[in-house]
Design a protein around this motif. Structure first.
Motif, short mmCIF file in Angstrom:
data_model
loop_
_atom_site.label_atom_id
_atom_site.label_comp_id
_atom_site.label_asym_id
_atom_site.label_seq_id
_atom_site.Cartn_x
_atom_site.Cartn_y
_atom_site.Cartn_z
N GLN A 1 0.84 -1.20 0.00
CA GLN A 1 0.00 0.00 0.00
C GLN A 1 0.87 1.24 0.00
OE1 GLN A 1 -2.49 -0.71 3.46
NE2 GLN A 1 -4.20 -1.22 2.10
N VAL A 2 1.53 1.49 1.10
CA VAL A 2 2.41 2.65 1.19
C VAL A 2 3.68 2.37 0.41
CG1 VAL A 2 3.77 4.13 2.69
CG2 VAL A 2 1.52 3.35 3.42
N LYS A 3 4.06 3.32 -0.42
CA LYS A 3 5.30 3.18 -1.16
C LYS A 3 6.04 4.50 -1.21
CE LYS A 3 3.33 3.81 -5.81
NZ LYS A 3 3.21 3.18 -7.15
N VAL A 4 7.34 4.39 -1.30
CA VAL A 4 8.22 5.54 -1.37
C VAL A 4 9.11 5.34 -2.59
CG1 VAL A 4 10.02 6.85 -0.18
CG2 VAL A 4 8.18 5.77 1.14
N VAL A 5 9.10 6.30 -3.50
CA VAL A 5 9.81 6.15 -4.75
C VAL A 5 10.76 7.32 -4.99
CG1 VAL A 5 9.62 5.86 -7.25
CG2 VAL A 5 7.89 4.87 -5.73
N GLU A 6 12.04 7.01 -5.17
CA GLU A 6 13.05 8.02 -5.44
C GLU A 6 13.32 8.12 -6.94
OE1 GLU A 6 14.57 5.65 -1.75
OE2 GLU A 6 13.67 5.20 -3.71
N SER A 7 13.80 9.28 -7.36
CA SER A 7 14.19 9.47 -8.75
C SER A 7 15.20 10.61 -8.82
CB SER A 7 12.98 9.79 -9.63
OG SER A 7 12.36 11.00 -9.23
N GLY A 8 15.89 10.72 -9.96
CA GLY A 8 16.80 11.82 -10.17
C GLY A 8 18.28 11.48 -10.10
N GLY A 9 18.62 10.25 -9.76
CA GLY A 9 20.01 9.86 -9.69
C GLY A 9 20.64 9.80 -11.07
N GLY A 10 21.96 9.68 -11.09
CA GLY A 10 22.66 9.60 -12.35
C GLY A 10 24.16 9.74 -12.19
N LEU A 11 24.84 9.90 -13.31
CA LEU A 11 26.29 10.05 -13.34
C LEU A 11 26.65 11.51 -13.59
CD1 LEU A 11 29.20 8.89 -13.52
CD2 LEU A 11 28.77 8.53 -15.96
N VAL A 12 27.47 12.08 -12.73
CA VAL A 12 27.91 13.46 -12.88
C VAL A 12 29.40 13.57 -12.61
CG1 VAL A 12 25.67 14.44 -12.26
CG2 VAL A 12 27.38 14.01 -10.48
N HIS A 13 30.01 14.64 -13.14
CA HIS A 13 31.43 14.91 -12.88
C HIS A 13 31.58 15.61 -11.54
CE1 HIS A 13 32.51 13.67 -16.87
NE2 HIS A 13 31.78 14.60 -17.44
N PRO A 14 32.76 15.50 -10.92
CA PRO A 14 33.00 16.22 -9.68
C PRO A 14 32.70 17.71 -9.86
CG PRO A 14 34.75 14.65 -10.04
CD PRO A 14 33.91 14.66 -11.30
N GLY A 15 32.02 18.29 -8.89
CA GLY A 15 31.63 19.69 -8.98
C GLY A 15 30.27 19.90 -9.58
N GLY A 16 29.69 18.85 -10.11
CA GLY A 16 28.38 18.94 -10.73
C GLY A 16 27.25 18.91 -9.73
N SER A 17 26.03 18.93 -10.25
CA SER A 17 24.84 18.96 -9.40
C SER A 17 23.80 17.95 -9.84
CB SER A 17 24.19 20.36 -9.44
OG SER A 17 25.07 21.35 -8.94
N LEU A 18 23.00 17.52 -8.90
CA LEU A 18 21.86 16.65 -9.15
C LEU A 18 20.75 17.04 -8.19
CD1 LEU A 18 23.30 13.02 -9.52
CD2 LEU A 18 22.15 14.35 -11.30
N ARG A 19 19.51 16.80 -8.60
CA ARG A 19 18.37 17.05 -7.74
C ARG A 19 17.57 15.76 -7.64
NH1 ARG A 19 15.63 21.44 -5.70
NH2 ARG A 19 13.36 21.24 -5.39
N LEU A 20 17.51 15.19 -6.45
CA LEU A 20 16.77 13.97 -6.21
C LEU A 20 15.35 14.30 -5.75
CD1 LEU A 20 19.40 11.83 -4.25
CD2 LEU A 20 19.13 12.11 -6.73
N SER A 21 14.41 13.45 -6.13
CA SER A 21 13.03 13.60 -5.71
C SER A 21 12.55 12.32 -5.06
CB SER A 21 12.13 13.92 -6.91
OG SER A 21 12.49 15.14 -7.52
N CYS A 22 11.63 12.45 -4.13
CA CYS A 22 11.05 11.30 -3.45
C CYS A 22 9.57 11.57 -3.22
CB CYS A 22 11.76 11.05 -2.12
SG CYS A 22 10.94 9.84 -1.05
N VAL A 23 8.74 10.63 -3.63
CA VAL A 23 7.30 10.75 -3.46
C VAL A 23 6.79 9.60 -2.61
CG1 VAL A 23 5.07 10.89 -4.59
CG2 VAL A 23 7.08 11.90 -5.68
#
Length: 118
Positions: A1-23
């Motif tokens: 019933q209850v679920k938690v789902v992450e997204s937004g991961g990936g491969l980046v170079h040092p100094g880069g940015s990412l934005r993760l989401s969780c619903v």
């Protein structure tokens, strides 16, 4: 019933940015504190950041000044903005949500991979 789902991961170079989401979903009850944890291969899962329903945040010393946690409470969604990423940030990032039921219970997502490499 209850679920938690992450997204937004990936491969980046040092100094880069990412934005993760969780619903978090699957309940008529509200979710309280939500947060992010990470686990590198062969290592134990460690705390990264949390945010309460009221908006109070807490960060691991290793990410202070680089990561920002935020949430859209009405959508049961939490974000992790990651800037100035380092190779040491490489890990599977897991989202944790606390359900405010008669007996508050923690739920975990399956994780999203973040790799920081040249």
């Amino acid at each position: 019933q209850v679920k938690v789902v992450e997204s937004g991961g990936g491969l980046v170079h040092p100094g880069g940015s990412l934005r993760l989401s969780c619903v978090a979903s699957g309940s008529i009850f509200s979710f309280g504190t939500m947060g992010w944890y990470r686990q590198a291969p062969g290592k134990e899962r460690v705390f990264v950041a949390t945010i309460t329903r009221a908006g109070t945040t807490n960060y691991a010393d290793s990410v202070k000044g680089r990561f920002t946690i935020s949430r859209e409470t009405a959508k049961n969604t939490v974000y992790l903005q990651m800037n100035s990423l380092k190779p040491g940030d490489t890990a599977i990032y897991y989202c944790k949500a606390t359900l405010l039921d008669i007996n508050p219970q923690e739920y975990w997502g399956q994780g999203t991979q973040v790799t920081v490499s040249s």
